[in-house]
Motif scaffolding. Sequence first.
Motif, PDB file in Angstrom:
ATOM      1  N   ILE A  88       0.832  -1.207   0.000  1.00 49.14           N
ATOM      2  CA  ILE A  88       0.000   0.000   0.000  1.00 49.14           C
ATOM      3  C   ILE A  88       0.864   1.253   0.000  1.00 49.14           C
ATOM      4  O   ILE A  88       0.556   2.248  -0.651  1.00 49.14           O
ATOM      5  CB  ILE A  88      -0.955  -0.047   1.201  1.00 49.14           C
ATOM      6  CG1 ILE A  88      -2.033  -1.079   0.917  1.00 49.14           C
ATOM      7  CG2 ILE A  88      -1.604   1.285   1.446  1.00 49.14           C
ATOM      8  CD1 ILE A  88      -2.849  -1.396   2.091  1.00 49.14           C
ATOM      9  N   ARG A  89       1.988   1.193   0.715  1.00 45.38           N
ATOM     10  CA  ARG A  89       2.914   2.316   0.722  1.00 45.38           C
ATOM     11  C   ARG A  89       3.448   2.591  -0.685  1.00 45.38           C
ATOM     12  O   ARG A  89       3.647   3.728  -1.081  1.00 45.38           O
ATOM     13  CB  ARG A  89       4.056   1.982   1.686  1.00 45.38           C
ATOM     14  CG  ARG A  89       5.091   3.034   1.836  1.00 45.38           C
ATOM     15  CD  ARG A  89       4.581   4.162   2.712  1.00 45.38           C
ATOM     16  NE  ARG A  89       5.650   5.070   3.046  1.00 45.38           N
ATOM     17  CZ  ARG A  89       6.202   5.922   2.180  1.00 45.38           C
ATOM     18  NH1 ARG A  89       5.752   5.966   0.955  1.00 45.38           N
ATOM     19  NH2 ARG A  89       7.176   6.720   2.554  1.00 45.38           N
ATOM     20  N   LEU A  90       3.673   1.519  -1.455  1.00 43.34           N
ATOM     21  CA  LEU A  90       4.214   1.704  -2.797  1.00 43.34           C
ATOM     22  C   LEU A  90       3.142   2.033  -3.828  1.00 43.34           C
ATOM     23  O   LEU A  90       3.456   2.454  -4.922  1.00 43.34           O
ATOM     24  CB  LEU A  90       4.968   0.460  -3.250  1.00 43.34           C
ATOM     25  CG  LEU A  90       6.285   0.174  -2.545  1.00 43.34           C
ATOM     26  CD1 LEU A  90       6.873  -1.093  -3.077  1.00 43.34           C
ATOM     27  CD2 LEU A  90       7.252   1.306  -2.754  1.00 43.34           C
ATOM     28  N   LEU A 122       1.778  -8.633  -8.042  1.00 40.10           N
ATOM     29  CA  LEU A 122       1.115  -8.255  -9.294  1.00 40.10           C
ATOM     30  C   LEU A 122       0.493  -6.869  -9.179  1.00 40.10           C
ATOM     31  O   LEU A 122       0.524  -6.092 -10.137  1.00 40.10           O
ATOM     32  CB  LEU A 122       0.038  -9.292  -9.643  1.00 40.10           C
ATOM     33  CG  LEU A 122       0.574 -10.604 -10.172  1.00 40.10           C
ATOM     34  CD1 LEU A 122      -0.525 -11.605 -10.295  1.00 40.10           C
ATOM     35  CD2 LEU A 122       1.210 -10.391 -11.520  1.00 40.10           C
ATOM     36  N   ILE A 123      -0.067  -6.573  -7.985  1.00 37.55           N
ATOM     37  CA  ILE A 123      -0.672  -5.242  -7.808  1.00 37.55           C
ATOM     38  C   ILE A 123       0.376  -4.157  -7.983  1.00 37.55           C
ATOM     39  O   ILE A 123       0.150  -3.145  -8.658  1.00 37.55           O
ATOM     40  CB  ILE A 123      -1.335  -5.166  -6.420  1.00 37.55           C
ATOM     41  CG1 ILE A 123      -2.657  -5.927  -6.432  1.00 37.55           C
ATOM     42  CG2 ILE A 123      -1.594  -3.736  -6.008  1.00 37.55           C
ATOM     43  CD1 ILE A 123      -3.282  -6.056  -5.090  1.00 37.55           C
ATOM     44  N   ILE A 124       1.568  -4.372  -7.392  1.00 38.37           N
ATOM     45  CA  ILE A 124       2.625  -3.363  -7.541  1.00 38.37           C
ATOM     46  C   ILE A 124       3.028  -3.227  -9.000  1.00 38.37           C
ATOM     47  O   ILE A 124       3.202  -2.114  -9.518  1.00 38.37           O
ATOM     48  CB  ILE A 124       3.828  -3.738  -6.653  1.00 38.37           C
ATOM     49  CG1 ILE A 124       3.427  -3.601  -5.196  1.00 38.37           C
ATOM     50  CG2 ILE A 124       5.008  -2.853  -6.943  1.00 38.37           C
ATOM     51  CD1 ILE A 124       4.470  -4.050  -4.248  1.00 38.37           C
ATOM     52  N   ALA A 125       3.126  -4.373  -9.710  1.00 36.91           N
ATOM     53  CA  ALA A 125       3.491  -4.308 -11.122  1.00 36.91           C
ATOM     54  C   ALA A 125       2.432  -3.560 -11.921  1.00 36.91           C
ATOM     55  O   ALA A 125       2.755  -2.782 -12.828  1.00 36.91           O
ATOM     56  CB  ALA A 125       3.683  -5.713 -11.679  1.00 36.91           C
ATOM     57  N   ILE A 126       1.148  -3.782 -11.595  1.00 36.75           N
ATOM     58  CA  ILE A 126       0.086  -3.072 -12.312  1.00 36.75           C
ATOM     59  C   ILE A 126       0.168  -1.579 -12.034  1.00 36.75           C
ATOM     60  O   ILE A 126       0.044  -0.749 -12.935  1.00 36.75           O
ATOM     61  CB  ILE A 126      -1.292  -3.623 -11.888  1.00 36.75           C
ATOM     62  CG1 ILE A 126      -1.464  -5.061 -12.355  1.00 36.75           C
ATOM     63  CG2 ILE A 126      -2.416  -2.781 -12.452  1.00 36.75           C
ATOM     64  CD1 ILE A 126      -2.615  -5.751 -11.704  1.00 36.75           C
ATOM     65  N   TYR A 127       0.408  -1.220 -10.756  1.00 32.02           N
ATOM     66  CA  TYR A 127       0.452   0.208 -10.408  1.00 32.02           C
ATOM     67  C   TYR A 127       1.603   0.911 -11.098  1.00 32.02           C
ATOM     68  O   TYR A 127       1.498   2.079 -11.472  1.00 32.02           O
ATOM     69  CB  TYR A 127       0.563   0.348  -8.891  1.00 32.02           C
ATOM     70  CG  TYR A 127       0.309   1.736  -8.403  1.00 32.02           C
ATOM     71  CD1 TYR A 127      -0.995   2.191  -8.222  1.00 32.02           C
ATOM     72  CD2 TYR A 127       1.348   2.607  -8.127  1.00 32.02           C
ATOM     73  CE1 TYR A 127      -1.242   3.458  -7.791  1.00 32.02           C
ATOM     74  CE2 TYR A 127       1.108   3.886  -7.693  1.00 32.02           C
ATOM     75  CZ  TYR A 127      -0.192   4.310  -7.518  1.00 32.02           C
ATOM     76  OH  TYR A 127      -0.437   5.581  -7.096  1.00 32.02           O
ATOM     77  N   PHE A 159      10.187 -12.662  -7.803  1.00 32.18           N
ATOM     78  CA  PHE A 159      11.435 -12.203  -8.412  1.00 32.18           C
ATOM     79  C   PHE A 159      11.248 -12.002  -9.908  1.00 32.18           C
ATOM     80  O   PHE A 159      11.686 -11.008 -10.483  1.00 32.18           O
ATOM     81  CB  PHE A 159      12.511 -13.244  -8.133  1.00 32.18           C
ATOM     82  CG  PHE A 159      13.861 -12.893  -8.654  1.00 32.18           C
ATOM     83  CD1 PHE A 159      14.605 -11.898  -8.059  1.00 32.18           C
ATOM     84  CD2 PHE A 159      14.388 -13.556  -9.737  1.00 32.18           C
ATOM     85  CE1 PHE A 159      15.850 -11.580  -8.536  1.00 32.18           C
ATOM     86  CE2 PHE A 159      15.631 -13.243 -10.212  1.00 32.18           C
ATOM     87  CZ  PHE A 159      16.356 -12.248  -9.621  1.00 32.18           C
ATOM     88  N   PHE A 160      10.560 -12.960 -10.531  1.00 34.60           N
ATOM     89  CA  PHE A 160      10.342 -12.899 -11.981  1.00 34.60           C
ATOM     90  C   PHE A 160       9.505 -11.689 -12.352  1.00 34.60           C
ATOM     91  O   PHE A 160       9.779 -11.013 -13.341  1.00 34.60           O
ATOM     92  CB  PHE A 160       9.639 -14.191 -12.401  1.00 34.60           C
ATOM     93  CG  PHE A 160       9.420 -14.342 -13.866  1.00 34.60           C
ATOM     94  CD1 PHE A 160      10.483 -14.435 -14.733  1.00 34.60           C
ATOM     95  CD2 PHE A 160       8.148 -14.429 -14.380  1.00 34.60           C
ATOM     96  CE1 PHE A 160      10.291 -14.594 -16.082  1.00 34.60           C
ATOM     97  CE2 PHE A 160       7.942 -14.586 -15.731  1.00 34.60           C
ATOM     98  CZ  PHE A 160       9.016 -14.677 -16.579  1.00 34.60           C
ATOM     99  N   ILE A 161       8.488 -11.390 -11.550  1.00 30.78           N
ATOM    100  CA  ILE A 161       7.589 -10.305 -11.910  1.00 30.78           C
ATOM    101  C   ILE A 161       8.224  -8.945 -11.629  1.00 30.78           C
ATOM    102  O   ILE A 161       8.114  -8.030 -12.425  1.00 30.78           O
ATOM    103  CB  ILE A 161       6.263 -10.438 -11.135  1.00 30.78           C
ATOM    104  CG1 ILE A 161       5.532 -11.696 -11.580  1.00 30.78           C
ATOM    105  CG2 ILE A 161       5.370  -9.255 -11.358  1.00 30.78           C
ATOM    106  CD1 ILE A 161       4.398 -12.038 -10.683  1.00 30.78           C
ATOM    107  N   LEU A 162       8.895  -8.824 -10.476  1.00 33.19           N
ATOM    108  CA  LEU A 162       9.225  -7.487 -10.003  1.00 33.19           C
ATOM    109  C   LEU A 162      10.679  -7.082 -10.140  1.00 33.19           C
ATOM    110  O   LEU A 162      10.997  -5.946  -9.842  1.00 33.19           O
ATOM    111  CB  LEU A 162       8.831  -7.366  -8.527  1.00 33.19           C
ATOM    112  CG  LEU A 162       7.343  -7.239  -8.266  1.00 33.19           C
ATOM    113  CD1 LEU A 162       7.082  -7.226  -6.795  1.00 33.19           C
ATOM    114  CD2 LEU A 162       6.816  -5.974  -8.869  1.00 33.19           C
TER     115      LEU A 162
END
Lengths: 509, 81, 124, 160, 100
Positions: B72-74, C101-106, E90-93
């Motif tokens: 949420i922070r990010l 996935l949520i972070i990647a979408i954002y 790791f793969f995604i991010l």
Amino acid sequence: MITQNIPILVPVIYLIAAAAVPLLGYKRTLFAFCTALFGSAAAFCVGIIGLISVITNGPISYHISGWMPPIGIELVLDPLSAFIIVVISGSTLMVMMYSMNSLAQEIPDKIVPFYSLSMLFLFGLSGMTVTGDLFNFFVFLEISAVAGYGLLAIGDRRAPFFAFRYLTLGTAAAAFYLLGVAFIFMSTGTLNIADIAQVLPEVKDHPPVIIALILIILSISIKMGLFPVHQWLPDTYTSASSTATALIAPIGTKVAAYFLIRIFTLYEYPPIIDILSIVAAASIIAGSLLAIVQPNLKRMLAYSSVANIGYIMLGITLATPMAYIGALLHILNHTMMKFVLFASAGGIMNNMKTLDITKLIGFPTVMPLTAVAFLIALFSMVGIPPTVGFFSKIYLLLGAIEAQEWFYVAAIVLSSLLALVYLFRFISIAFFRPYNKSDDKKIVQVDGPPLPYTDLSENNTNKHFEAMKKNDMSPSMLFPVLLVAVGILIFGIFNGYIVSIISKSMPVF
Amino acid sequence: MHWLIEFILFFILVVTALTALNVRNLLAAVVAMNVFSFMAAIIMVSLGAVDVAFVEAVAGAGVIGVYSVVAIRLTSRKSQD
Amino acid sequence: MLEFIQDYYAFIFLALLFTIGLYGMMVKQNLVKKALGMAIVQATVIMFWIVSAYKDGAGIPIFDKRYGVENPEMYINPLPHAMMLTAVVVAIITFGLSLALIIAIYREYNTLHEPELLDQMKDI
Amino acid sequence: MSDKPLTEKIPRYCKGTGMMAPTDSPIVHIACRGISPFIFLIGLYVFFHGHYSPGGGFQGGVLMAATILLLRLSLGTGLSQVVMPASITLRLSAVGVLIFAGTGVITMIFGGDFLDYHFLPLPWLDPAYLRYYGILLIEVGVVLTVMTTLIAIYDDLLGY
Amino acid sequence: MKTLQYFLLLAFLGILVGTVIHLPPRGDIDSPVHQTVNPAGTLVAGTYYIQHAYKDTKTPNMVVAVLADYRAYDTLGEVVIVFVGGIACFFILNLRRRKP
């Protein structure tokens, strides 16, 4: 040691390869590739040995930790599961050969985790195939599903969002499955499939058991991508990277179909099976219809996947010997042809920079060998005689006639005609429109979402045109595609051998 | 009356679940979710599943909380529904 | 009536919680809310199994010399507990992956509201 | 100990990424650094005493991961690299998986089924105690994998 | 659309409640899960674990004995799923070597 431990060996080989990839591939990605290739080749060989030994000596029941089945976990390797193991491990071997160059073109910074994830995905699938325990199936289902979410989340911009949708849907499916297993467990007190088959006739009309069957079938239908719950399949397959699609699209949904065979041979509840065959027929027709209107090549192939899963499902639910043979032959056929189609689509994306069907003019001029393989696979999809697709559809038709279900006969024939329509649409654009210079702009113009890993800024018209003249896929990508395309023809001509293997695994109808 | 305590805990569980889903501030939603996990752990203890309750308390209420706060922070803290 | 409530309240509450989780996944449009609904569904199924293991008047499944093992009514069934440990781990990892996935979408779209995301995907 | 404030010691890659910057408060530092070894000790106790009381590989692993996560949260990702570098977490977790799978393969090589601890090559032990130590052996793999992977997911979420 | 979703959820809740009231009640000692032998004559796993876990493995905590010995294959799956989660994140991010 090998003959005694075959059911566990295939998953364990994949697991050790998966754990070795991040350790060995730390310094050089080539080692990661070699580990994955070697692991999948070893698994394929062990799978073949397993199939031969099962056919000669009968099914193997393997007890993990040395405990007898209701106490410990049982693995079952019968001709059916050995056949599925050979199909999925063979397909993986081909994808691993294909992946060496395609990964370097698409996701050069993520090669090591890709190989590890793909090996883990196969660990999940092979574990699902051999297991004889309902909860163990759930664990391996989740392994393959989580690895699949990861693999499908990298691609173009939209990929993470579609992967997230797939994740929520897949987790809901897993929760349904676990709830259904809980109902069965509370009604029978056991988890071993063979044990449940013995206890279940006594509690057959108990409402929780019926609801459990519905929940389990619902969750597996979601995993298979049957018609009303299919939306995740075209979305994720279109947006994911083409290597991941070539890995997952041929085999990802087949194991779920195989598990339905296991469930059905245990206990049947006729109304559910009737509903399910109607759903399968709807899936066949809707998939074919939706495939026709798609402009994107990968999306069209994904919708035809929905239709083909419908064929497999119909063959399982019709429950006649011919339909059963047709369903299993179609599993083989669909695996081979979807590998060829998606792998060539990846090559097309790399070399022609577009996947829009109307812009693929001159495709056979640019990539002649790929075009041949692509055409063979499309013929197999429609069902034109020397290919496997013809024989699988013939067996399905004979099965439907045997069961006197004329509606399903009509559905199969109609769907084949629709497949013919999209075959002709593709051929008329790609093959019969002559390639001339005025079409240049059409080809070079890029449509659809730009992929993060394709460098489009250098897309200078002249350069691109010169490159187009002789720009086929690189040999390491072309070789597995051509091999499988030849395999489609060979298996079609010698389909009698495969049918004789399949009919060994036939349950009593 | 052992079951009555459990009944109340289940009721708190439903309330926290609805709170977590309906509150607009995502940080508050995550905190409500942690309360949910902790209540679930207490119910598990009361049902005799100490090992599962241990995992649920340590991981479900601890590690998941850390992850959610980081995420949420990010990203963003407000939700539109 | 009281008997019925005493016997089945746990199951009915869990059915309600399962539906609440599904409501979060279907109706709510923020992706984090969807992930929370997912976690609720999984926790509910886990508790369902735990309830199925419970026996009236039994103790926790740790061997006690005072009770011995001849009398299985003295211990709660350990099988669902062992399986649900696995399921809890699965739930945690799935939730972590959904957050990734949520972070990647954002990063790509700068929003987590589903209609807005679909809107932004339409024009490319 | 140098006299520079802690924030200046942060490596360059930590800046501008939100939570990775540590706090400067000495109270938080001392409290978190003081308490984390004890949590780790509790984790070890839970892990090794799992045969006799509630606990075991997974619970112990999560507690040990919580120790490192506490350091990561309070000191920042950069400074807590000393305790558990982000570059080795995933490889350690692969080692944990290999320990687990390797136990099964060893029992398979010595003639038993997969994970049948009865066939572990420790001939001086009772069959029941063979199983006892087999359980301990695989729980080492569990604890290693769980601890490192939970830290790795935290690092990945932060984009470190 | 929302009305349809609420209707589906209510229908699902109804089906689920209608199903669970046919299950053996909470804490029932006579439910099939807690028997010694099935109607079909095979052993029931849960009771077997209670009776034999200490004798077979010398481990008083039966949950650990079931988790790591009788059903060790499930635990292997559990460990692997943790590993898969780590690798997938790791793969995604990971952005370490990605060019802007």
